[in-house]
Design an enzyme around this catalytic site. Sequence first.
Site, short mmCIF file in Angstrom:
data_model
loop_
_atom_site.label_atom_id
_atom_site.label_comp_id
_atom_site.label_asym_id
_atom_site.label_seq_id
_atom_site.Cartn_x
_atom_site.Cartn_y
_atom_site.Cartn_z
N GLU A 11 0.43 -1.44 0.63
CA GLU A 11 -0.18 -0.09 -0.12
C GLU A 11 0.84 1.71 0.26
OE1 GLU A 11 -3.95 0.76 2.35
OE2 GLU A 11 -1.89 2.20 3.34
N THR A 42 -3.92 4.55 -1.41
CA THR A 42 -4.72 5.00 -0.83
C THR A 42 -5.54 6.43 -1.42
OG1 THR A 42 -2.96 7.03 0.71
CG2 THR A 42 -3.20 3.95 1.36
N ALA A 45 -9.48 11.23 2.59
CA ALA A 45 -11.51 10.83 3.45
C ALA A 45 -12.16 12.55 2.79
CB ALA A 45 -11.18 11.72 5.29
N ARG A 101 -16.00 2.76 2.09
CA ARG A 101 -17.31 3.63 2.72
C ARG A 101 -16.34 4.70 3.54
NH1 ARG A 101 -18.77 5.60 7.76
NH2 ARG A 101 -20.73 6.20 7.41
N GLY A 102 -15.19 4.57 3.86
CA GLY A 102 -14.39 6.51 4.26
C GLY A 102 -14.87 6.85 5.63
N ASP A 103 -13.88 8.26 6.18
CA ASP A 103 -14.31 8.28 7.12
C ASP A 103 -15.19 9.50 6.71
OD1 ASP A 103 -12.77 6.95 8.65
OD2 ASP A 103 -10.62 7.79 8.35
N HIS A 155 -16.78 -1.72 15.73
CA HIS A 155 -17.85 -2.94 15.70
C HIS A 155 -17.60 -3.79 15.31
CE1 HIS A 155 -15.22 -3.26 11.86
NE2 HIS A 155 -15.84 -1.50 11.47
N GLN A 178 -8.13 -4.81 7.76
CA GLN A 178 -7.06 -3.36 8.07
C GLN A 178 -6.03 -4.24 9.31
OE1 GLN A 178 -6.08 -1.13 8.82
NE2 GLN A 178 -8.03 0.06 8.70
#
Length: 297
Positions: A11, A42, A45, A101-103, A155, A178
């Site tokens: 990454e 990457t 946001a 989804r993102g922040d 979560h 992650q």
Amino acid sequence: MPRGRPTVSFELYPPRTPASEAAAWETVERLAAAAPDFFSVTYGASGSTRDSSRALVRRILAETSVAPIAHLTCVGSTRAELTQFVDELLDDGVRDFLALRGDPPDGQPTWVPQPEGVNTTAELVALIRAAELARFGTTGVLSVAVAAYPAGASHTRTQDVVALRDKQAAGADFAITQVFYDVTAYVELVEEARAAGVVLPLVAGIIPMTDPRRLRRLAELTGVPVPEALLDRLTSAADDEERHRIGIDATLALVEDVVSAGAPGLHLFTFNQYRPALDVVERLRRPLSTTSPRTIS
């Protein structure tokens, strides 16, 4: 994915300033020389690094033989904006995406989903597949990856497995996890996902554990605690070289456990630091080229 061994990938962050472009590209060139299976780039946001991310992806396509995966987040963007950007990336030659989804946008901690927006990763995967169908008249031309979460406090694993199943139904091809520091977290995620009907390959996301400050900051961002014993050893190291050796040894121990558990791939979060990532790959090159992963049931 190659047969007979896990994939190895990196990454990358896009350069944040024009002055950092040369250093970022040196990282790309050095990592590309290790012949990874892909890079991922990457995307900040709410698209905050959209232009620099796209520029780096385009340069990787033009100047290396490594396939780039373009990150794409949906929070804070409308369906029309996202469709247009996917089309632009397709024009650039991108054929691989990581849908996230993102922040929430900066300064909007109480952000709520918008009726005109794309508010879940599954919806974003479906949007990419729709753009694929419109462009090529068929599916299967693009690959779409998504995220998975072996550990963390934001979560539950049950929630993540349900979300993975939704992403799979929308057309995802594989997932990248992650960060985690205990192979048990990865194995349990795979087992629960398989029991729920998720068949996506789950590539293990690994951070080279050489920088205690970065590890602490990552723990703040992800809610995934770093083993205190490791932090103690890193911070008490006599010098930078000893700290580097301790961190690489710890990373290799985790990677070997993950490969033995059957991980189909290893995705190294480089933070644009090429030495730790290359040291991990160099130490594992021979075992990775001869190891056949087993299936976790």
